[in-house]
Design an enzyme around this catalytic site. Structure first.
Site, PDB file in Angstrom:
ATOM      1  N   LYS A 263      -3.777 -12.621  24.900  1.00 51.57           N
ATOM      2  CA  LYS A 263      -4.950 -12.360  24.065  1.00 51.57           C
ATOM      3  C   LYS A 263      -4.581 -12.671  22.633  1.00 51.57           C
ATOM      4  O   LYS A 263      -3.406 -12.582  22.259  1.00 51.57           O
ATOM      5  CB  LYS A 263      -5.341 -10.881  24.160  1.00 51.57           C
ATOM      6  CG  LYS A 263      -6.740 -10.591  23.721  1.00 51.57           C
ATOM      7  CD  LYS A 263      -7.707 -11.100  24.757  1.00 51.57           C
ATOM      8  CE  LYS A 263      -9.054 -10.469  24.702  1.00 51.57           C
ATOM      9  NZ  LYS A 263      -9.729 -10.558  26.000  1.00 51.57           N
TER      10      LYS A 263
HETATM   11  N1  GLU Z   1     -12.292 -13.119  26.734  1.00 53.91           N
HETATM   12  C1  GLU Z   1     -12.661 -13.113  28.100  1.00 53.91           C
HETATM   13  C2  GLU Z   1     -12.019 -11.936  28.816  1.00 53.91           C
HETATM   14  O1  GLU Z   1     -11.680 -10.946  28.223  1.00 53.91           O
HETATM   15  C3  GLU Z   1     -12.416 -14.453  28.774  1.00 53.91           C
HETATM   16  C4  GLU Z   1     -11.020 -14.939  28.771  1.00 53.91           C
HETATM   17  C5  GLU Z   1     -10.862 -16.379  29.275  1.00 53.91           C
HETATM   18  O2  GLU Z   1     -11.849 -16.985  29.654  1.00 53.91           O
HETATM   19  O3  GLU Z   1      -9.736 -16.841  29.230  1.00 53.91           O
HETATM   20  O4  GLU Z   1     -11.906 -11.930  30.007  1.00 53.91           O
END
Ligand code: GLU
Length: 409
Positions: free
Chosen positions: A102
């Site tokens: 993240k």
């Molecule tokens: N931000 C989204 C999540 O928390 C998507 C992450 C992604 O598509 O890599 O799942």
């Protein structure tokens, strides 16, 4: 309790149940890399502004790191680590070949002009381009970022590494993005709700739903439920909320939100604040915005029978325990909102193969993957007589643990 302590608590609970050794627990929980960089840009007025950017790569036992990039004033290292950890379990729950990561920048993105946002994004990529990439770590949208930001990321990354559309997902469809990525998270949440209703043998048409958040996730979820004739009676966003006990006309609400930048003030409804939304008398409560919103202060006000975690980490452990003691069923984030990363996976696959899928195929494949995961988790929960959250962690951590052991150190 901090965001990371919450993530750690749920991990510990499941690890104990699985009988993981202390050493294995430490190995699985410790992030592999945490990057923290300065992101300095020139603002439109000529002044210099300095922000802090983060990228945390938690685990890659099952594949390249994967996870969103958040622009929000509350972003910090603790939150990014918590969310990176959740991504590891999430990609594992839906069994796609990724690990967890993240990122984020601590910034009030609503106050930046498009030009400032673009410069911020490009400087951030300048700082981290060596540690991301199609086979290393693939960012995607999250709170405060969107397809345009992903397009800038791709463009800036390519200045260093050449043509590489698979280096980021959630891009515009005109620029190597997958059809259906935009709706994927909300649609997946809706699908999980329909499956839960089927298991509970309740009629969707007789259910009422309250949604906190009308961003990418909440808005597509509301649309999906409306199409399935499930009554969405209340919705809120950062500026206010609305309620109508006969059910909101979601297409009209969409139009209003698009024109006014918020749902607040939508005419065919009564106003409602965020606090009252969480306490509303609806069958389903869906937090679809910030983390940590269901906590000791308000858990006793919740009247819903089901809580559907469309947001990441919305329920603190105290509230989770309380809901369980009251028989309120909580569907956990790492299953509920996994539609987004699942379709990110499809985008990455299409980019690697230079082959574009039709929307129908995306929907079909996503529904298949999420249904399989739901069924597995339901089975584990039923067999072991544990909550859906523990069952989801059981499945997610189990697969990561196996991959770690098989790969070796
Ligand atoms: N931000 C989204 C999540 O928390 C998507 C992450 C992604 O598509 O890599 O799942």
């Amino acid at each position: 309790m901090s965001a990371y302590e919450t993530a750690e608590y749920y991990f510990d609970q499941s690890a104990r149940l699985m009988g993981l050794s202390d050493n294995m627990q430490r190995l699985l929980l410790t992030p592999e890399r945490e990057v923290k960089v300065q992101v300095a840009i020139e603002m439109d007025n000529g002044e210099i502004a300095t922000y802090i950017g983060f990228r945390t790569q938690h685990d890659q036992a099952r594949g390249p790191y994967k996870g969103g990039l958040r622009y929000h004033h509350e972003v910090d290292q603790d939150e990014v680590l918590a969310l990176a950890t959740l991504m590891t379990w999430k990609t594992s729950v839906v069994n796609i070949p990724f690990g967890g990561a993240k990122g984020g920048i601590q910034v009030n993105e609503k106050k930046l002009s498009p030009g400032e946002l673009e410069r911020l994004t490009r400087r951030f990529v300048d700082a981290i381009h060596d540690v991301i990439g199609p086979d290393k770590d693939i960012p995607a949208p999250d709170m405060g970022t969107n397809a345009q930001v992903m397009a800038w990321i791709m463009n800036q990354y390519q200045k260093f590494h050449g043509f590489n559309p698979a280096c980021v997902t959630g891009k515009p469809t005109e620029l190597h993005g997958a059809e259906g990525r935009d709706e994927a998270t909300g649609r997946g949440v809706g699908l999980m709700m329909m499956q839960l209703m089927a298991k509970q043998k309740i009629d969707p048409k007789l259910q009422t739903v309250a949604i906190q958040g009308f961003g990418n996730v909440g808005s597509y979820l509301a649309r999906y439920l409306y199409d399935q004739q499930v009554k969405v009676i209340a919705v809120s966003d950062a500026y206010g909320g609305v309620v109508s006990y006969e059910g909101l006309n979601i297409p009209k609400l969409w139009e209003y939100a698009q024109q006014n930048g918020s749902i607040a003030g939508y005419p065919e409804s009564e106003p409602l604040d965020n606090k009252s939304l969480l306490a509303i008398d609806a069958d389903f409560l869906v937090p679809a915005a910030l983390g940590g919103v269901l906590k000791v202060d308000n858990m006793k006000d919740v009247r819903a029978k089901y809580i559907i975690e469309a947001a990441n980490n919305p329920t603190t452990p105290e509230a989770d325990r309380y809901f369980e003691s009251k028989g309120i069923i909580v569907m956990p984030d790492i299953l509920v909102n996994a539609g987004g990363v699942t379709v990110s996976y499809f985008e990455w696959v299409q980019n690697q193969q230079y082959f574009k899928w039709e929307l129908d195929r995306t929907r079909r494949e996503m529904d298949r993957i999420m249904t399989e995961s739901f069924e597995k988790i339901w089975e584990i929960a039923t067999q072991k007589k544990i909550s859906l959250r523990l069952a989801a962690y059981f499945l997610g951590i189990g697969r990561v643990g196996k991959a770690t052991v098989l790969g070796g150190i």
